[in-house]
Design an enzyme around this catalytic site. Structure first.
Site, PDB file in Angstrom:
ATOM      1  N   LYS A  46      69.343 -60.938  53.494  1.00  0.00           N
ATOM      2  CA  LYS A  46      70.029 -61.919  53.336  1.00  0.00           C
ATOM      3  C   LYS A  46      70.161 -64.090  53.035  1.00  0.00           C
ATOM      4  CE  LYS A  46      72.489 -59.609  56.472  1.00  0.00           C
ATOM      5  NZ  LYS A  46      71.899 -58.576  57.584  1.00  0.00           N
ATOM      6  N   HIS A 101      74.342 -65.453  54.537  1.00  0.00           N
ATOM      7  CA  HIS A 101      74.532 -65.052  55.588  1.00  0.00           C
ATOM      8  C   HIS A 101      75.702 -65.563  56.329  1.00  0.00           C
ATOM      9  CE1 HIS A 101      71.866 -63.430  59.462  1.00  0.00           C
ATOM     10  NE2 HIS A 101      73.099 -63.630  59.910  1.00  0.00           N
ATOM     11  N   TYR A 139      65.953 -62.554  60.777  1.00  0.00           N
ATOM     12  CA  TYR A 139      64.835 -62.038  61.470  1.00  0.00           C
ATOM     13  C   TYR A 139      63.841 -61.727  62.018  1.00  0.00           C
ATOM     14  CZ  TYR A 139      70.652 -60.041  60.890  1.00  0.00           C
ATOM     15  OH  TYR A 139      71.384 -59.532  60.474  1.00  0.00           O
ATOM     16  N   ASP A 187      69.630 -52.688  56.376  1.00  0.00           N
ATOM     17  CA  ASP A 187      70.074 -54.043  56.260  1.00  0.00           C
ATOM     18  C   ASP A 187      68.853 -55.270  57.173  1.00  0.00           C
ATOM     19  OD1 ASP A 187      72.336 -56.428  55.942  1.00  0.00           O
ATOM     20  OD2 ASP A 187      72.009 -55.778  58.445  1.00  0.00           O
TER      21      ASP A 187
HETATM   22  N1  LIG Z   1      75.739 -60.479  59.177  1.00  0.00           N
HETATM   23  C1  LIG Z   1      75.521 -60.177  61.177  1.00  0.00           C
HETATM   24  O1  LIG Z   1      75.765 -62.086  60.643  1.00  0.00           O
HETATM   25  C2  LIG Z   1      75.093 -59.701  61.814  1.00  0.00           C
HETATM   26  C3  LIG Z   1      75.408 -60.544  62.673  1.00  0.00           C
HETATM   27  C4  LIG Z   1      74.963 -59.720  63.912  1.00  0.00           C
HETATM   28  C5  LIG Z   1      74.044 -58.094  63.399  1.00  0.00           C
HETATM   29  N2  LIG Z   1      74.091 -57.988  61.672  1.00  0.00           N
HETATM   30  C6  LIG Z   1      73.374 -56.374  61.757  1.00  0.00           C
HETATM   31  O2  LIG Z   1      74.565 -55.641  62.245  1.00  0.00           O
HETATM   32  C7  LIG Z   1      73.691 -54.281  63.030  1.00  0.00           C
HETATM   33  C8  LIG Z   1      73.952 -54.324  64.351  1.00  0.00           C
HETATM   34  O3  LIG Z   1      74.506 -55.179  64.407  1.00  0.00           O
HETATM   35  P1  LIG Z   1      74.088 -55.413  66.637  1.00  0.00           P
HETATM   36  O4  LIG Z   1      72.217 -55.174  66.193  1.00  0.00           O
HETATM   37  O5  LIG Z   1      74.504 -56.467  67.023  1.00  0.00           O
HETATM   38  O6  LIG Z   1      74.710 -54.096  67.567  1.00  0.00           O
HETATM   39  P2  LIG Z   1      74.614 -52.288  67.143  1.00  0.00           P
HETATM   40  O7  LIG Z   1      74.382 -50.965  66.449  1.00  0.00           O
HETATM   41  O8  LIG Z   1      76.359 -52.591  67.557  1.00  0.00           O
HETATM   42  O9  LIG Z   1      74.577 -51.926  69.124  1.00  0.00           O
HETATM   43  C9  LIG Z   1      72.817 -51.706  68.756  1.00  0.00           C
HETATM   44  C10 LIG Z   1      72.072 -51.493  70.204  1.00  0.00           C
HETATM   45  O10 LIG Z   1      73.531 -50.442  70.434  1.00  0.00           O
HETATM   46  C11 LIG Z   1      71.820 -49.722  70.956  1.00  0.00           C
HETATM   47  N3  LIG Z   1      72.273 -48.645  70.111  1.00  0.00           N
HETATM   48  C12 LIG Z   1      72.097 -47.351  69.490  1.00  0.00           C
HETATM   49  N4  LIG Z   1      72.628 -46.438  69.260  1.00  0.00           N
HETATM   50  C13 LIG Z   1      72.807 -45.617  70.155  1.00  0.00           C
HETATM   51  C14 LIG Z   1      74.113 -44.345  70.494  1.00  0.00           C
HETATM   52  N5  LIG Z   1      73.617 -43.475  69.599  1.00  0.00           N
HETATM   53  N6  LIG Z   1      73.650 -44.484  71.757  1.00  0.00           N
HETATM   54  C15 LIG Z   1      73.873 -45.724  72.592  1.00  0.00           C
HETATM   55  N7  LIG Z   1      72.966 -47.268  72.249  1.00  0.00           N
HETATM   56  C16 LIG Z   1      72.967 -46.772  70.950  1.00  0.00           C
HETATM   57  C17 LIG Z   1      70.414 -50.249  70.551  1.00  0.00           C
HETATM   58  O11 LIG Z   1      69.479 -49.181  71.835  1.00  0.00           O
HETATM   59  P3  LIG Z   1      68.863 -48.777  70.849  1.00  0.00           P
HETATM   60  O12 LIG Z   1      67.639 -49.380  69.687  1.00  0.00           O
HETATM   61  O13 LIG Z   1      67.150 -48.834  71.982  1.00  0.00           O
HETATM   62  O14 LIG Z   1      68.761 -47.915  70.382  1.00  0.00           O
HETATM   63  C18 LIG Z   1      70.926 -51.247  70.762  1.00  0.00           C
HETATM   64  O15 LIG Z   1      70.634 -51.991  71.780  1.00  0.00           O
HETATM   65  C19 LIG Z   1      72.533 -55.242  63.072  1.00  0.00           C
HETATM   66  O16 LIG Z   1      71.206 -55.133  63.591  1.00  0.00           O
HETATM   67  C20 LIG Z   1      72.281 -56.346  61.609  1.00  0.00           C
HETATM   68  O17 LIG Z   1      71.586 -55.737  61.413  1.00  0.00           O
HETATM   69  C21 LIG Z   1      74.501 -58.635  61.228  1.00  0.00           C
END
Ligand SMILES: NC(=O)c1ccc[n+]([C@@H]2O[C@H](COP(=O)([O-])OP(=O)(O)OC[C@H]3O[C@@H](n4cnc5c(N)ncnc54)[C@H](OP(=O)(O)O)[C@@H]3O)[C@@H](O)[C@H]2O)c1
Ligand SMILES: *[C@@H]1O[C@H](CO)[C@@H](O)[C@H](O)[C@H]1NC(C)=O
Length: 308
Positions: free
Chosen positions: A99, A132, A70, A65
């Protein structure tokens, strides 16, 4: 014979070490199939992102994704090129989502914006293209007031041209999705929204499921991971309720949370650039939660987004 057995054991040892796990797929309302877990890539760029794509595909991720926002489509594209050249996968094995950003909502801007994303990714199509956000903006960030039905017409053109196999939306509410369905040729295949234990979004998730629109769950870990807040609501990684469930299945609490989202029928998008956590996050297809455990985790809901 013994040599054969020995090589089998060595092979098993090796594959066990790599432990590639591939997510099952779900059928979208347009007939295409989507892997039910995706690699999140927000905030990863450059060589780190390229290497992350390499590692992710090695351990079994097939769905990535990204977004024009980004600024990592080119890095992801290099990673995709690497794994195809290494012979790990073919293009058809991968599912790439990107997106359209808010400043390209005019109908005639959609296809050119997608073509720019494709050029950065080094691809001739994406599997899924999403609006998006429903908010249209001018290049300076001020509101542009473009009707989402206009933007959607551009999305339909992208699908008709074969540049996006499936099209959908992100951050849309029920009314906005219904308006598109009632006034367009093609239904959105996906709505990508924030869903996690502290923000279960139950009415929105079930409304999408009733409409046949698949839900991708972003920020799946919610406040389980540090969001730079001193008074973050539960659950966090050491939460006793989650720990008990995790121990029952021999999993970690982040794995339990991903499984919870899968058991609710959503497609989580965990982001990690860490090798071990990447592997951990896809290793969630050999167990499932009971309806009672899902209900227990739903009780953490306090309707709190990580972005507010
Ligand atoms: N459509 C939208 O508007 C929108 C908005 C926000 C996000 N997104 C998408 O959703 C994805 C995920 O959301 P997000 O990046 O906000 O948050 P997330 O995936 O919920 O959390 C990411 C964080 O968790 C840590 N992490 C990952 N796996 C872990 C585990 N097994 N144990 C402990 N910590 C862990 C990562 O650190 P490390 O990398 O150091 O492991 C990072 O700091 C985004 O990357 C993006 O692709 C879309
Ligand atoms: C959740 O919060 C939003 C505002 O952030 C509000 O509009 C909505 O009604 C709330 N939902 C519930 C179920 O309380």
């Amino acid at each position: 014979m013994e040599l054969f057995l020995l090589s089998l054991v060595l092979f098993a040892g090796y594959t066990n070490m790599v432990a590639a796990v591939t997510a099952p797929t779900m059928q979208l309302n347009d007939g295409n199939k989507i892997p039910i877990l995706a690699l999140g890539t927000y905030s990863g760029t450059g060589e780190v992102m390229r290497q992350t794509v390499n590692r992710a595909v090695e351990v079994g991720y097939r769905h990535i994704d990204t977004a024009a926002l980004y600024q990592n489509e080119a890095d992801i594209g290099k990673g995709i090129d690497d794994v195809i050249k290494k012979g790990l996968v073919k293009r058809g094995d991968l599912f790439i989502t990107t997106k359209l950003w808010n400043d390209k909502h005019a109908r005639d801007q959609v296809v050119p914006a997608l073509r720019e994303s494709l050029a950065r990714l080094g691809l001739d199509y994406v599997d899924l293209y999403l609006i998006h956000s429903p908010a249209s903006e001018n290049p300076d960030g001020s509101p542009a007031n473009i009707d989402i039905l206009e933007t959607w017409k551009g999305m339909e053109e992208a699908k008709q041209l074969g540049l996006a196999k499936s099209i959908g939306v992100s951050n849309f509410d029920v009314e906005q999705v219904k308006r598109i369905i009632d006034n367009s040729q093609i239904k959105p295949a996906v709505n990508q929204i924030e869903v996690h234990a502290t923000y279960t979004q139950e009415p929105l998730v079930s409304a999408m499921q009733k409409l046949g629109v698949a839900v991708m769950a972003y920020s799946p870990f919610g406040f389980l991971v540090n969001r730079g807040e001193s008074s973050a609501p539960p659950p966090q990684t050491d939460d006793p309720i989650l720990t008990k469930i995790a121990q029952k299945y021999g999993k970690s609490t982040p794995q339990v949370i991903l499984r919870y989202l899968i058991d609710r029928g959503t497609i989580p998008i965990p982001k990690s650039t860490n090798k071990d956590r990447l592997q951990q996050n896809i290793n969630v297809f050999d167990f499932s939660l009971t309806p009672e455990e899902v209900a227990t985790i739903n009780k953490f809901d306090v309707n709190r987004s990580v972005f507010s």
